[in-house]
Design a protein around this motif. Structure first.
Motif, PDB file in Angstrom:
ATOM      1  N   GLY A 136     -21.743  19.069  45.789  1.00 47.04           N
ATOM      2  CA  GLY A 136     -22.015  18.335  44.456  1.00 47.04           C
ATOM      3  C   GLY A 136     -21.814  19.300  43.158  1.00 47.04           C
ATOM      4  O   GLY A 136     -22.922  19.831  42.900  1.00 47.04           O
TER       5      GLY A 136
ATOM      6  N   LYS B 147     -29.917  20.447  52.199  1.00 47.55           N
ATOM      7  CA  LYS B 147     -30.746  20.593  51.265  1.00 47.55           C
ATOM      8  C   LYS B 147     -31.974  19.561  51.267  1.00 47.55           C
ATOM      9  O   LYS B 147     -31.979  18.557  51.609  1.00 47.55           O
TER      10      LYS B 147
ATOM     11  N   GLU C 258     -22.636  27.335  43.155  1.00 51.17           N
ATOM     12  CA  GLU C 258     -23.837  26.344  43.098  1.00 51.17           C
ATOM     13  C   GLU C 258     -24.139  26.191  41.750  1.00 51.17           C
ATOM     14  O   GLU C 258     -24.187  26.950  40.676  1.00 51.17           O
ATOM     15  N   ASP C 259     -24.169  24.790  41.219  1.00 56.18           N
ATOM     16  CA  ASP C 259     -24.617  24.615  39.860  1.00 56.18           C
ATOM     17  C   ASP C 259     -25.969  24.571  39.391  1.00 56.18           C
ATOM     18  O   ASP C 259     -26.268  24.751  38.185  1.00 56.18           O
ATOM     19  N   GLU C 260     -26.682  24.254  40.324  1.00 55.63           N
ATOM     20  CA  GLU C 260     -28.247  24.362  40.125  1.00 55.63           C
ATOM     21  C   GLU C 260     -28.583  25.907  39.842  1.00 55.63           C
ATOM     22  O   GLU C 260     -28.663  26.898  40.854  1.00 55.63           O
TER      23      GLU C 260
ATOM     24  N   ASP D   7     -21.688  24.628  47.395  1.00 55.02           N
ATOM     25  CA  ASP D   7     -22.398  23.276  47.135  1.00 55.02           C
ATOM     26  C   ASP D   7     -21.520  22.236  47.102  1.00 55.02           C
ATOM     27  O   ASP D   7     -20.403  22.520  46.595  1.00 55.02           O
TER      28      ASP D   7
HETATM   29 CA    CA Z   1     -25.136  20.525  42.866  1.00 54.17          CA
END
Ligand code: CA
Length: 230
Positions: free
Chosen positions: A53, A101, A7-9, A51
């Motif tokens: 994205g 989400k 997950e990038d966040e 995730d």
């Molecule tokens: Ca993302």
């Protein structure tokens, strides 16, 4: 059990990692698709949360490439609510389930538990092997109908053995699954924990469920009561 979170966040990633650790899982994290694919294919993880994205390499490609590389572990994807196409594509790419989400962390935990249970061949949230009953929702353990108190680590060890009942599990495998990467690993500590778990499961040494196979590892004896879900 060892769970990978891609997950990038940062905030969300940490929130998930914390909740999973709190629920007793060993957690690895990755902040982009490339790093994530590497962890997915190289680390002995039991489940991946991906995730869709992601920077560098999208989540769909991570799942596709990991599946193409022969990784069969359960995959839970995280998708945006308004993108129903993502869910279809994600499942087609080889994901097993999805959460949209924004989500409640409890929902992710419930799905993770269900996926791991099914991957272990159990259909019911209460895993039963011989006299042992382990409730994966509450982490309560009973032996012959009596509650026993386990530490988080002992619970994780027992759950892993139960999910692999009848199979030989090596000390190295247990070390990999129960300790995080940066933890100082020592397979002797596994012996100590197995010893403690044995005494708690069977204080009177009546049926000793954990068999030691010299030089090979351990095996939880006894038949699963729930027939395999797949
Ligand atoms: Ca993302």
């Amino acid at each position: 059990m060892r769970v990978l979170v891609i997950e990038d966040e940062a905030l969300l990633r940490e929130q998930l990692a914390q909740a999973l650790r709190g629920a007793g899982y060993t957690v690895d994290v990755a902040a982009d698709g490339t790093e994530g694919l590497y962890a997915f294919t190289e680390l002995p993880v039991d489940l991946a949360i991906v995730d869709l994205g992601l920077p560098r390499l999208g989540g769909l490609d991570v799942v596709r490439r990991a599946r193409a590389a022969g990784k069969r572990i359960p995959v839970l994807i995280l998708t945006a609510r308004d993108r129903w196409q993502d869910k279809v594509e994600g499942l087609q790419a080889g994901a097993d389930d999805y959460v949209t989400k924004p989500f409640q962390v409890e929902e992710v935990l419930a799905r993770v538990q269900a996926l791991l249970r099914r991957a272990g061949g159990y259909a019911d949230p209460v895993l039963r092997v011989g006299p042992i009953a382990l409730d994966t929702r509450t982490q309560d353990v009973q032996v012959d109908g009596k509650w026993i108190e386990l530490t988080t680590f002992e619970y994780r060890l027992l759950e892993y053995l139960v999910l692999h009942a009848g199979e030989v599990v090596s000390k190295a495998e247990l070390t990999d699954k129960l300790y995080e990467q940066d933890f100082e690993r020592d397979s002797n500590t596994i012996e100590v924990f197995v010893g403690r778990l044995r005494r708690k499961l069977d204080p009177d040494d009546r049926f000793q469920p954990i068999e030691t196979l010299r030089g090979r590892g351990y095996r939880l004896q006894g038949a699963r009561e729930t027939p395999p879900a797949r």
